[in-house]
Design a protein around this motif. Structure first.
Motif, PDB file in Angstrom:
ATOM      1  N   PRO A 200      -0.798   8.293  17.004  1.00 10.56           N
ATOM      2  CA  PRO A 200       0.139   7.266  16.529  1.00 10.56           C
ATOM      3  C   PRO A 200       1.608   7.592  16.850  1.00 10.56           C
ATOM      4  O   PRO A 200       2.031   8.741  16.743  1.00 10.56           O
ATOM      5  CB  PRO A 200      -0.077   7.304  15.016  1.00 10.56           C
ATOM      6  CG  PRO A 200      -0.424   8.736  14.719  1.00 10.56           C
ATOM      7  CD  PRO A 200      -1.105   9.295  15.969  1.00 10.56           C
TER       8      PRO A 200
ATOM      9  N   PHE B  72       1.872   1.771   9.459  1.00  5.92           N
ATOM     10  CA  PHE B  72       2.717   1.597   8.272  1.00  5.92           C
ATOM     11  C   PHE B  72       4.107   1.078   8.599  1.00  5.92           C
ATOM     12  O   PHE B  72       4.956   0.966   7.699  1.00  5.92           O
ATOM     13  CB  PHE B  72       2.829   2.916   7.490  1.00  5.92           C
ATOM     14  CG  PHE B  72       3.442   4.025   8.297  1.00  5.92           C
ATOM     15  CD1 PHE B  72       4.813   4.153   8.395  1.00  5.92           C
ATOM     16  CD2 PHE B  72       2.638   4.926   8.994  1.00  5.92           C
ATOM     17  CE1 PHE B  72       5.383   5.158   9.151  1.00  5.92           C
ATOM     18  CE2 PHE B  72       3.208   5.936   9.757  1.00  5.92           C
ATOM     19  CZ  PHE B  72       4.582   6.052   9.835  1.00  5.92           C
TER      20      PHE B  72
ATOM     21  N   LEU C 211       0.818  -1.222   0.000  1.00  8.59           N
ATOM     22  CA  LEU C 211       0.000   0.000   0.000  1.00  8.59           C
ATOM     23  C   LEU C 211       0.848   1.268   0.000  1.00  8.59           C
ATOM     24  O   LEU C 211       0.492   2.275  -0.603  1.00  8.59           O
ATOM     25  CB  LEU C 211      -0.908   0.042   1.238  1.00  8.59           C
ATOM     26  CG  LEU C 211      -2.065  -0.945   1.259  1.00  8.59           C
ATOM     27  CD1 LEU C 211      -2.774  -0.889   2.600  1.00  8.59           C
ATOM     28  CD2 LEU C 211      -3.044  -0.630   0.124  1.00  8.59           C
ATOM     29  N   THR C 212       1.968   1.223   0.721  1.00  5.71           N
ATOM     30  CA  THR C 212       2.789   2.427   0.809  1.00  5.71           C
ATOM     31  C   THR C 212       3.824   2.481  -0.313  1.00  5.71           C
ATOM     32  O   THR C 212       4.502   3.498  -0.484  1.00  5.71           O
ATOM     33  CB  THR C 212       3.519   2.519   2.174  1.00  5.71           C
ATOM     34  OG1 THR C 212       4.362   1.368   2.336  1.00  5.71           O
ATOM     35  CG2 THR C 212       2.524   2.560   3.329  1.00  5.71           C
TER      36      THR C 212
ATOM     37  N   ARG D  20      -4.127   2.790  10.027  1.00  9.36           N
ATOM     38  CA  ARG D  20      -3.073   3.593   9.390  1.00  9.36           C
ATOM     39  C   ARG D  20      -1.676   3.235   9.908  1.00  9.36           C
ATOM     40  O   ARG D  20      -0.779   4.095   9.943  1.00  9.36           O
ATOM     41  CB  ARG D  20      -3.318   5.109   9.544  1.00  9.36           C
ATOM     42  CG  ARG D  20      -4.759   5.564   9.330  1.00  9.36           C
ATOM     43  CD  ARG D  20      -5.326   5.206   7.988  1.00  9.36           C
ATOM     44  NE  ARG D  20      -4.947   6.137   6.928  1.00  9.36           N
ATOM     45  CZ  ARG D  20      -5.031   5.835   5.629  1.00  9.36           C
ATOM     46  NH1 ARG D  20      -5.465   4.649   5.246  1.00  9.36           N
ATOM     47  NH2 ARG D  20      -4.683   6.719   4.715  1.00  9.36           N
TER      48      ARG D  20
END
Lengths: 203, 203
Positions: free
Chosen positions: B184, B173, B50-51, B171
């Motif tokens: 976060p 990562f 995804l990143t 979210r």
């Protein structure tokens, strides 16, 4: 501070929020560790080409975190911060102005670096174009006409380019980046670790 | 510790050196902040898709730094560390074993997570294959036959998959990754910041 103690290299990119925060903390760091710090602006663009990385805020998910963390980190370290409207920006003019000034007066170059960073990250000014950089330099008493000519001088351009190459040769891949006796520390959040390293002699 | 205090989410990937170091520090963290920590293994592979990021050590220049920093960080935090011969590895079996155990005994699942991490990052064992995971679980008194069946159970596979999806939805990562009341914190080097955040109520 003994001049015999080897300098610590402080690499930074003028468009880097974490580099900006570090620039506000590094004088205190220098005092505490008792060793001189050499300020070395470079450009992340050519480095990102080598590492294959996009700019941090362009990375999905991680970019969102970074944007949130810029302001949160600035508040933690009590550094004024307003995320720039235009971000990131090209900083080749700022970098060239730094080295041009540095070759005349290292202390003034450091003052210029701080002023450029504050203009961009605290005062909402776009520092990407040469006239903006020159205006900020002028405010510090730097000769605007001479600097304007310097920014166009191939020798100055070449000097700045060699500094970027030197950063790459030193395996610098982010901003801020500190090198202490060959030991690399990446990130404003690793300044404490670097300080501990210096004070303890490493581990 | 009051059970009324909301838990802190601790996301980690079994193949992550920084996640391993965090796993050795998180009980002390939990004690100091006075709030329970929920251990949530996930997989970095789907996140990196995804990143758009490669595994850290595959990034040119930055990967070299990381490899050096794994061991340096472990020494700083006084955590035994031997960089695994095979690295990174697939950790789906380890993750499934964690959740299978967790649904029976949360404390035992935490003990299993620590044992798996230590086997991989301190004792030179490859924990990628199910038999290796089962052997380590057996050493903790977990029923090896039942676990072996659990690892093949579509319901367990689905449970683990949903946990990875939950991490992505949150979210997350990177590893380790802490979420405190929606705030976060990424990285073992940000555990101090997270602790400060909790103790001060944020800034």
């Amino acid at each position: 501070m003994s001049p015999a103690k080897p300098a610590i290299d402080f690499y930074f990119e003028f468009s880097s929020p974490y580099g900006y925060i570090a620039s506000q903390l590094v004088d205190g760091f220098e005092q505490r560790v008792g060793r001189p710090v050499t300020w070395r602006p470079f450009l992340l663009g050519p480095v990102f080409k080598l590492t294959g990385q996009p700019p941090l805020i362009d990375i999905p998910i991680k970019g969102e975190y970074a944007r949130h963390d810029f302001a949160r980190s600035a508040r933690l370290y009590k550094v004024p911060y307003t995320h720039p409207e235009k971000f990131p920006i090209g900083t080749v003019a700022a970098m060239r102005a730094f080295y041009w000034t540095h070759d005349r007066d290292a202390a003034q170059a450091k003052a210029l670096a701080k002023a450029l960073y504050q203009a961009y990250f605290a005062q909402g000014q776009d520092i990407s174009a040469a006239p903006a950089v020159i205006e900020i330099a002028k405010g510090l008493g730097i000769d605007a006409t001479a600097l304007a000519a310097g920014l166009e001088d191939p020798a100055v351009k070449d000097r700045a380019k060699r500094e970027v190459e030197a950063a790459i040769a030193a395996r610098v891949f982010g901003s801020p980046f500190f090198i202490v006796d060959g030991e690399p520390f990446w990130g404003v959040d690793r300044m404490g670790m670097a300080e501990e390293w210096i004070k303890s002699g490493g581990w």
